[in-house]
Design a protein around this motif. Sequence first.
Motif, PDB file in Angstrom:
ATOM      1  N   GLU A 161       0.358  -7.616  19.877  1.00 48.29           N
ATOM      2  CA  GLU A 161       0.226  -6.373  19.118  1.00 48.29           C
ATOM      3  C   GLU A 161       1.313  -5.378  19.511  1.00 48.29           C
ATOM      4  OE1 GLU A 161      -2.978  -2.850  17.933  1.00 48.29           O
ATOM      5  OE2 GLU A 161      -3.600  -4.448  19.303  1.00 48.29           O
ATOM      6  N   LYS A 162       1.639  -5.319  20.781  1.00 53.46           N
ATOM      7  CA  LYS A 162       2.703  -4.415  21.221  1.00 53.46           C
ATOM      8  C   LYS A 162       4.031  -4.752  20.569  1.00 53.46           C
ATOM      9  CE  LYS A 162       0.727  -3.510  25.806  1.00 53.46           C
ATOM     10  NZ  LYS A 162       0.927  -3.715  27.263  1.00 53.46           N
ATOM     11  N   ARG A 163       4.302  -6.059  20.443  1.00 60.96           N
ATOM     12  CA  ARG A 163       5.559  -6.470  19.821  1.00 60.96           C
ATOM     13  C   ARG A 163       5.581  -6.142  18.328  1.00 60.96           C
ATOM     14  NH1 ARG A 163       4.957 -10.965  23.249  1.00 60.96           N
ATOM     15  NH2 ARG A 163       3.881 -12.107  21.574  1.00 60.96           N
ATOM     16  N   GLN A 164       4.470  -6.418  17.663  1.00 56.83           N
ATOM     17  CA  GLN A 164       4.419  -6.221  16.219  1.00 56.83           C
ATOM     18  C   GLN A 164       4.257  -4.755  15.824  1.00 56.83           C
ATOM     19  OE1 GLN A 164       1.970  -8.911  13.860  1.00 56.83           O
ATOM     20  NE2 GLN A 164       1.862 -10.341  15.562  1.00 56.83           N
ATOM     21  N   HIS A 165       3.569  -3.979  16.663  1.00 55.53           N
ATOM     22  CA  HIS A 165       3.271  -2.578  16.329  1.00 55.53           C
ATOM     23  C   HIS A 165       3.524  -1.704  17.561  1.00 55.53           C
ATOM     24  CE1 HIS A 165       1.479  -4.064  12.625  1.00 55.53           C
ATOM     25  NE2 HIS A 165       0.829  -4.941  13.353  1.00 55.53           N
ATOM     26  N   PRO A 166       4.784  -1.363  17.814  1.00 63.35           N
ATOM     27  CA  PRO A 166       5.139  -0.589  19.017  1.00 63.35           C
ATOM     28  C   PRO A 166       4.388   0.728  19.146  1.00 63.35           C
ATOM     29  CG  PRO A 166       7.106  -1.468  17.966  1.00 63.35           C
ATOM     30  CD  PRO A 166       5.968  -1.734  17.026  1.00 63.35           C
ATOM     31  N   SER A 167       3.966   1.326  18.028  1.00 66.14           N
ATOM     32  CA  SER A 167       3.264   2.613  18.097  1.00 66.14           C
ATOM     33  C   SER A 167       1.917   2.485  18.804  1.00 66.14           C
ATOM     34  CB  SER A 167       3.054   3.188  16.697  1.00 66.14           C
ATOM     35  OG  SER A 167       2.251   2.330  15.912  1.00 66.14           O
ATOM     36  N   ALA A 168       1.409   1.247  18.931  1.00 68.13           N
ATOM     37  CA  ALA A 168       0.113   1.031  19.580  1.00 68.13           C
ATOM     38  C   ALA A 168       0.250   0.678  21.054  1.00 68.13           C
ATOM     39  CB  ALA A 168      -0.647  -0.081  18.870  1.00 68.13           C
ATOM     40  N   ARG A 169       1.475   0.598  21.561  1.00 67.18           N
ATOM     41  CA  ARG A 169       1.679   0.046  22.909  1.00 67.18           C
ATOM     42  C   ARG A 169       1.036   0.883  24.008  1.00 67.18           C
ATOM     43  NH1 ARG A 169       6.473   2.190  21.160  1.00 67.18           N
ATOM     44  NH2 ARG A 169       7.419   3.810  22.445  1.00 67.18           N
ATOM     45  N   SER A 170       0.868   2.171  23.796  1.00 67.05           N
ATOM     46  CA  SER A 170       0.292   3.023  24.842  1.00 67.05           C
ATOM     47  C   SER A 170      -1.219   3.209  24.694  1.00 67.05           C
ATOM     48  CB  SER A 170       0.971   4.392  24.846  1.00 67.05           C
ATOM     49  OG  SER A 170       0.758   5.057  23.610  1.00 67.05           O
ATOM     50  N   ALA A 171      -1.838   2.535  23.718  1.00 69.44           N
ATOM     51  CA  ALA A 171      -3.268   2.718  23.459  1.00 69.44           C
ATOM     52  C   ALA A 171      -4.128   2.257  24.631  1.00 69.44           C
ATOM     53  CB  ALA A 171      -3.675   1.964  22.198  1.00 69.44           C
ATOM     54  N   ARG A 172      -5.201   3.007  24.889  1.00 66.93           N
ATOM     55  CA  ARG A 172      -6.187   2.676  25.929  1.00 66.93           C
ATOM     56  C   ARG A 172      -7.569   2.846  25.324  1.00 66.93           C
ATOM     57  NH1 ARG A 172      -2.061   1.337  27.499  1.00 66.93           N
ATOM     58  NH2 ARG A 172      -1.001   1.696  29.491  1.00 66.93           N
ATOM     59  N   MET A 220       0.827  -1.234   0.000  1.00 58.95           N
ATOM     60  CA  MET A 220       0.000   0.000   0.000  1.00 58.95           C
ATOM     61  C   MET A 220       0.851   1.269   0.000  1.00 58.95           C
ATOM     62  SD  MET A 220      -3.208  -0.848   0.042  1.00 58.95           S
ATOM     63  CE  MET A 220      -4.049   0.546   0.761  1.00 58.95           C
ATOM     64  N   GLY A 221       2.185   1.135   0.153  1.00 56.40           N
ATOM     65  CA  GLY A 221       3.050   2.303   0.131  1.00 56.40           C
ATOM     66  C   GLY A 221       2.698   3.295   1.202  1.00 56.40           C
ATOM     67  N   GLU A 222       2.375   4.550   0.795  1.00 53.52           N
ATOM     68  CA  GLU A 222       2.088   5.606   1.741  1.00 53.52           C
ATOM     69  C   GLU A 222       0.781   5.373   2.490  1.00 53.52           C
ATOM     70  OE1 GLU A 222       1.384   9.371  -0.075  1.00 53.52           O
ATOM     71  OE2 GLU A 222       0.274   8.513  -1.736  1.00 53.52           O
ATOM     72  N   LEU A 223      -0.020   4.396   2.014  1.00 55.93           N
ATOM     73  CA  LEU A 223      -1.293   4.135   2.665  1.00 55.93           C
ATOM     74  C   LEU A 223      -1.201   3.035   3.715  1.00 55.93           C
ATOM     75  CD1 LEU A 223      -3.764   4.305  -0.341  1.00 55.93           C
ATOM     76  CD2 LEU A 223      -3.064   6.120   1.203  1.00 55.93           C
ATOM     77  N   GLU A 224      -0.009   2.452   3.925  1.00 59.07           N
ATOM     78  CA  GLU A 224       0.125   1.406   4.918  1.00 59.07           C
ATOM     79  C   GLU A 224      -0.204   1.963   6.305  1.00 59.07           C
ATOM     80  OE1 GLU A 224       3.951  -0.372   4.717  1.00 59.07           O
ATOM     81  OE2 GLU A 224       3.597  -1.295   2.763  1.00 59.07           O
ATOM     82  N   HIS A 225      -1.013   1.195   7.021  1.00 57.15           N
ATOM     83  CA  HIS A 225      -1.429   1.680   8.328  1.00 57.15           C
ATOM     84  C   HIS A 225      -1.985   0.521   9.133  1.00 57.15           C
ATOM     85  CE1 HIS A 225      -3.365   3.909  11.485  1.00 57.15           C
ATOM     86  NE2 HIS A 225      -4.572   3.567  11.083  1.00 57.15           N
ATOM     87  N   HIS A 226      -1.517   0.391  10.373  1.00 56.25           N
ATOM     88  CA  HIS A 226      -2.048  -0.643  11.258  1.00 56.25           C
ATOM     89  C   HIS A 226      -3.009   0.007  12.233  1.00 56.25           C
ATOM     90  CE1 HIS A 226      -2.347  -4.117  13.846  1.00 56.25           C
ATOM     91  NE2 HIS A 226      -2.152  -3.308  14.862  1.00 56.25           N
ATOM     92  N   PRO A 227      -4.297  -0.304  12.158  1.00 54.07           N
ATOM     93  CA  PRO A 227      -5.255   0.278  13.101  1.00 54.07           C
ATOM     94  C   PRO A 227      -5.078  -0.311  14.495  1.00 54.07           C
ATOM     95  CG  PRO A 227      -6.342  -1.324  11.683  1.00 54.07           C
ATOM     96  CD  PRO A 227      -4.945  -1.190  11.169  1.00 54.07           C
ATOM     97  N   ALA A 228      -4.951   0.530  15.487  1.00 55.46           N
ATOM     98  CA  ALA A 228      -4.733   0.078  16.864  1.00 55.46           C
ATOM     99  C   ALA A 228      -5.930  -0.683  17.396  1.00 55.46           C
ATOM    100  CB  ALA A 228      -4.437   1.282  17.758  1.00 55.46           C
ATOM    101  N   MET A 229      -5.656  -1.802  18.073  1.00 53.10           N
ATOM    102  CA  MET A 229      -6.661  -2.582  18.778  1.00 53.10           C
ATOM    103  C   MET A 229      -7.866  -2.886  17.882  1.00 53.10           C
ATOM    104  SD  MET A 229      -6.412  -0.804  22.563  1.00 53.10           S
ATOM    105  CE  MET A 229      -7.226  -2.197  23.363  1.00 53.10           C
ATOM    106  N   ALA A 230      -7.582  -3.357  16.683  1.00 50.93           N
ATOM    107  CA  ALA A 230      -8.628  -3.569  15.681  1.00 50.93           C
ATOM    108  C   ALA A 230      -9.723  -4.518  16.161  1.00 50.93           C
ATOM    109  CB  ALA A 230      -7.996  -4.112  14.396  1.00 50.93           C
TER     110      ALA A 230
END
Length: 291
Positions: A273-284, A1-11
Amino acid sequence: MGELEHHPAMAGEVLSHLDVKAEGVYVDATVGLGGHSELILRELGPEGRLICIDRDERALELAQRRLNDTRCSFVHGRFSDIGAALGHEGKVDGVLMDFGVSMMQLRDHERGFSFDSDDLLDMRMDRTDDITAEDIVNTWREKDLANVIYQYGEEGRSRRIAKAIVTRRSQGRVRTCRELADTVLRAMGGRKGRTHPATRTFQALRMAVNDELGQIRAGLAAALESLKSGGRLVAISYHSLEDREVKVFLREAGREGKARVLTRKPLTPSEDEKRQHPSARSARLRCAEAS
């Protein structure tokens, strides 16, 4: 997806708590690059509808390209614009609010969110807004700078940082992200760990520029007002100030009989999810059902 790649947090948690109905009408109040919206659309039937809102026109453009679905409508606006965005749709079955700055915005140096950027201090999520981080850094009084860095950045050395900024700007306007980051770095005595010393200062300025907490308060109220009885509100926060706003709002809504809180404590991402996507680790994640 190039610039559109995005992992939605806590999907998974988002979908289960929204409890998407095939014929329902839903709002993604922070569509971003469309990751959550894409998942919601998979659950909707032909008669379902999804209203996608974002204050960042570039994100809205990319989400529209990604989703490309006639069941979607796209609105440039803020959380507080949910009511106006619905138009003829009336009450809806669910609203998703995913707070904070996106990775796309952080990676785009021209947006002025990044420490190592030589571009102008901007930090506006909506480029049509008037005030920028450069304006705040160069015009606010030292006391006001210290207050915003302390309150929004939860930075204990806010006075030292504010003094250093005022001293630096007396020698010439602080214009770029790197100039500000270097000023904070010197004020803090250099870098001692993995986290950049300017992290909290940049967070505070970003929140001030975009009135993030004010928008969260207004947006939560607008979201709850827009829900049908039994409709779900799902909110994802990424730091304590955001989560506190959601917690207090939902608690009061519960006391007033306007909603039933479905999450006694905030849900957090799985260890996987925290391991695979560190940017989501602080999600609540918190959720409530409208009365």
